[in-house]
Design a protein around this motif. Structure first.
Motif, PDB file in Angstrom:
ATOM      1  N   LYS A   1       0.835  -1.198   0.000  1.00  0.00           N
ATOM      2  CA  LYS A   1       0.000   0.000   0.000  1.00  0.00           C
ATOM      3  C   LYS A   1       0.872   1.251   0.000  1.00  0.00           C
ATOM      4  O   LYS A   1       1.899   1.295   0.657  1.00  0.00           O
ATOM      5  CB  LYS A   1      -0.869   0.071   1.256  1.00  0.00           C
ATOM      6  CG  LYS A   1      -1.893  -1.018   1.410  1.00  0.00           C
ATOM      7  CD  LYS A   1      -2.664  -0.783   2.704  1.00  0.00           C
ATOM      8  CE  LYS A   1      -3.698  -1.854   2.951  1.00  0.00           C
ATOM      9  NZ  LYS A   1      -4.453  -1.568   4.193  1.00  0.00           N
ATOM     10  N   VAL A   2       0.414   2.256  -0.725  1.00  0.00           N
ATOM     11  CA  VAL A   2       0.960   3.608  -0.617  1.00  0.00           C
ATOM     12  C   VAL A   2      -0.135   4.417   0.063  1.00  0.00           C
ATOM     13  O   VAL A   2      -1.262   4.465  -0.420  1.00  0.00           O
ATOM     14  CB  VAL A   2       1.308   4.203  -1.996  1.00  0.00           C
ATOM     15  CG1 VAL A   2       1.739   5.650  -1.865  1.00  0.00           C
ATOM     16  CG2 VAL A   2       2.373   3.366  -2.692  1.00  0.00           C
ATOM     17  N   LEU A   3       0.190   5.025   1.197  1.00  0.00           N
ATOM     18  CA  LEU A   3      -0.781   5.818   1.941  1.00  0.00           C
ATOM     19  C   LEU A   3      -0.496   7.295   1.780  1.00  0.00           C
ATOM     20  O   LEU A   3       0.661   7.701   1.675  1.00  0.00           O
ATOM     21  CB  LEU A   3      -0.720   5.489   3.435  1.00  0.00           C
ATOM     22  CG  LEU A   3      -1.515   4.285   3.928  1.00  0.00           C
ATOM     23  CD1 LEU A   3      -1.005   3.002   3.342  1.00  0.00           C
ATOM     24  CD2 LEU A   3      -1.493   4.227   5.431  1.00  0.00           C
ATOM     25  N   SER A   4      -1.560   8.066   1.735  1.00  0.00           N
ATOM     26  CA  SER A   4      -1.467   9.512   1.693  1.00  0.00           C
ATOM     27  C   SER A   4      -2.395  10.027   2.788  1.00  0.00           C
ATOM     28  O   SER A   4      -3.565  10.310   2.564  1.00  0.00           O
ATOM     29  CB  SER A   4      -1.889  10.005   0.307  1.00  0.00           C
ATOM     30  OG  SER A   4      -1.487  11.313   0.092  1.00  0.00           O
ATOM     31  N   ALA A   5      -1.861  10.062   4.020  1.00  0.00           N
ATOM     32  CA  ALA A   5      -2.671  10.355   5.201  1.00  0.00           C
ATOM     33  C   ALA A   5      -2.709  11.853   5.489  1.00  0.00           C
ATOM     34  O   ALA A   5      -1.687  12.471   5.743  1.00  0.00           O
ATOM     35  CB  ALA A   5      -2.114   9.612   6.409  1.00  0.00           C
TER      36      ALA A   5
ATOM     37  N   PRO B   1       1.229  -8.037   8.883  1.00  0.00           N
ATOM     38  CA  PRO B   1       2.484  -7.404   9.289  1.00  0.00           C
ATOM     39  C   PRO B   1       2.636  -6.101   8.498  1.00  0.00           C
ATOM     40  O   PRO B   1       2.272  -6.027   7.341  1.00  0.00           O
ATOM     41  CB  PRO B   1       3.555  -8.426   8.899  1.00  0.00           C
ATOM     42  CG  PRO B   1       2.902  -9.304   7.888  1.00  0.00           C
ATOM     43  CD  PRO B   1       1.432  -9.274   8.158  1.00  0.00           C
ATOM     44  N   GLU B   2       3.138  -5.073   9.162  1.00  0.00           N
ATOM     45  CA  GLU B   2       3.218  -3.767   8.522  1.00  0.00           C
ATOM     46  C   GLU B   2       4.608  -3.166   8.649  1.00  0.00           C
ATOM     47  O   GLU B   2       5.306  -3.403   9.617  1.00  0.00           O
ATOM     48  CB  GLU B   2       2.182  -2.816   9.131  1.00  0.00           C
ATOM     49  CG  GLU B   2       0.756  -3.288   8.899  1.00  0.00           C
ATOM     50  CD  GLU B   2      -0.291  -2.350   9.469  1.00  0.00           C
ATOM     51  OE1 GLU B   2       0.070  -1.383  10.154  1.00  0.00           O
ATOM     52  OE2 GLU B   2      -1.477  -2.595   9.209  1.00  0.00           O
ATOM     53  N   MET B   3       4.958  -2.395   7.641  1.00  0.00           N
ATOM     54  CA  MET B   3       6.211  -1.658   7.626  1.00  0.00           C
ATOM     55  C   MET B   3       5.906  -0.308   6.991  1.00  0.00           C
ATOM     56  O   MET B   3       5.186  -0.232   5.998  1.00  0.00           O
ATOM     57  CB  MET B   3       7.244  -2.412   6.773  1.00  0.00           C
ATOM     58  CG  MET B   3       8.524  -1.663   6.597  1.00  0.00           C
ATOM     59  SD  MET B   3       9.793  -2.463   5.563  1.00  0.00           S
ATOM     60  CE  MET B   3       9.084  -3.943   4.943  1.00  0.00           C
ATOM     61  N   ALA B   4       6.421   0.749   7.559  1.00  0.00           N
ATOM     62  CA  ALA B   4       6.204   2.085   6.997  1.00  0.00           C
ATOM     63  C   ALA B   4       7.520   2.619   6.448  1.00  0.00           C
ATOM     64  O   ALA B   4       8.544   2.586   7.127  1.00  0.00           O
ATOM     65  CB  ALA B   4       5.666   3.030   8.063  1.00  0.00           C
TER      66      ALA B   4
ATOM     67  N   PHE C   1       7.107  12.740   7.131  1.00  0.00           N
ATOM     68  CA  PHE C   1       6.063  11.986   7.812  1.00  0.00           C
ATOM     69  C   PHE C   1       6.398  11.905   9.297  1.00  0.00           C
ATOM     70  O   PHE C   1       7.550  11.711   9.654  1.00  0.00           O
ATOM     71  CB  PHE C   1       6.004  10.574   7.209  1.00  0.00           C
ATOM     72  CG  PHE C   1       4.902   9.709   7.744  1.00  0.00           C
ATOM     73  CD1 PHE C   1       3.614   9.835   7.260  1.00  0.00           C
ATOM     74  CD2 PHE C   1       5.160   8.754   8.711  1.00  0.00           C
ATOM     75  CE1 PHE C   1       2.593   9.035   7.743  1.00  0.00           C
ATOM     76  CE2 PHE C   1       4.143   7.939   9.189  1.00  0.00           C
ATOM     77  CZ  PHE C   1       2.856   8.082   8.710  1.00  0.00           C
ATOM     78  N   GLU C   2       5.408  12.077  10.139  1.00  0.00           N
ATOM     79  CA  GLU C   2       5.614  11.975  11.574  1.00  0.00           C
ATOM     80  C   GLU C   2       4.871  10.753  12.087  1.00  0.00           C
ATOM     81  O   GLU C   2       3.671  10.611  11.873  1.00  0.00           O
ATOM     82  CB  GLU C   2       5.095  13.225  12.278  1.00  0.00           C
ATOM     83  CG  GLU C   2       5.353  13.227  13.756  1.00  0.00           C
ATOM     84  CD  GLU C   2       4.903  14.523  14.415  1.00  0.00           C
ATOM     85  OE1 GLU C   2       4.491  14.461  15.576  1.00  0.00           O
ATOM     86  OE2 GLU C   2       4.958  15.579  13.754  1.00  0.00           O
TER      87      GLU C   2
END
Length: 153
Positions: A96-100, A133-136, A142-143
Motif C-alpha cells: 500500500k501507498v498511503l497519503s494520510a 504485518p506492517e512496515m512504513a 512523515f511523523e
C-alpha cells in the motif's frame, strides 16, 4: 474516474538490462475520508500519472493505493486480468501507498493463526484470514508515533 482506454504509460512494456520483461500493474485507489485531498495527495498523483484515473478531484480524498490480490481492491494487468490470475494465487502481502491527511488510529492485528481462527468464527467482523504485518517507509516528510503517553500527560 476510471480510464476506459489505456494511457501510454500503462501500455508500456519495460525490460531490464538482462532482457526480463516487467509487467506494469494497475493498482486500486481507496478514497477513505482521512486521505489527502486533490493533487496534494501522492496517491492521487501516482494514480493520475499511471493512468488509473483521468483527473483528480480537488475536493476528494485519495488515501491508499493498493497493489496486491486483495478481493476488495485487486491490482490488474493492462489486459484486464487480475494479478492473482497472473501469479496463480493470492500474495501473502498487500503493498500500500498511503497519503494520510489526518492522524490514523491505532491498529492491532492478530497473527496468521489468530486471523484464520477469527475469520472462520466470525467472517462478518473478521473479513480477512490473513495476518497484517506492517512496515512504513516514508516517501515524503512523515511523523509517526510509537507507544502510549504516560497517564500524567
Amino acid at each position: 474516474k476510471n480510464r476506459s482506454q489505456e494511457s501510454p504509460m500503462v501500455s508500456l512494456q519495460t525490460y531490464s538490462k538482462d532482457g526480463t520483461m516487467v509487467v506494469p500493474l494497475r493498482p486500486s485507489v481507496k478514497d477513505y475520508a482521512w486521505g489527502i485531498r486533490g493533487l496534494d495527495s501522492r496517491v492521487a498523483r501516482y494514480a493520475l500519472e499511471s493512468g488509473i484515473i483521468d483527473e483528480v478531484d480537488p475536493d476528494s480524498p485519495y488515501a491508499e493505493l493498493w497493489i496486491g490480490t486483495h478481493a476488495k481492491g485487486p491490482a490488474t494487468l493492462r489486459d484486464g486480468s487480475t494479478l492473482e490470475e497472473a501469479v496463480g494465487g493470492q500474495l501473502p502481502f498487500l503493498f500500500k501507498v498511503l497519503s494520510a491527511g489526518k492522524a490514523l488510529s491505532i491498529q492491532a492485528h492478530p497473527d496468521k493463526t489468530g486471523a484464520e481462527r477469527l475469520h472462520d468464527k466470525d467472517p462478518t467482523n473478521y473479513g480477512d484470514a490473513n495476518h497484517k504485518p506492517e512496515m512504513a517507509i516514508a516517501l515524503t516528510p512523515f511523523e509517526a508515533m510509537c507507544g502510549f503517553r504516560r497517564i500524567e500527560e
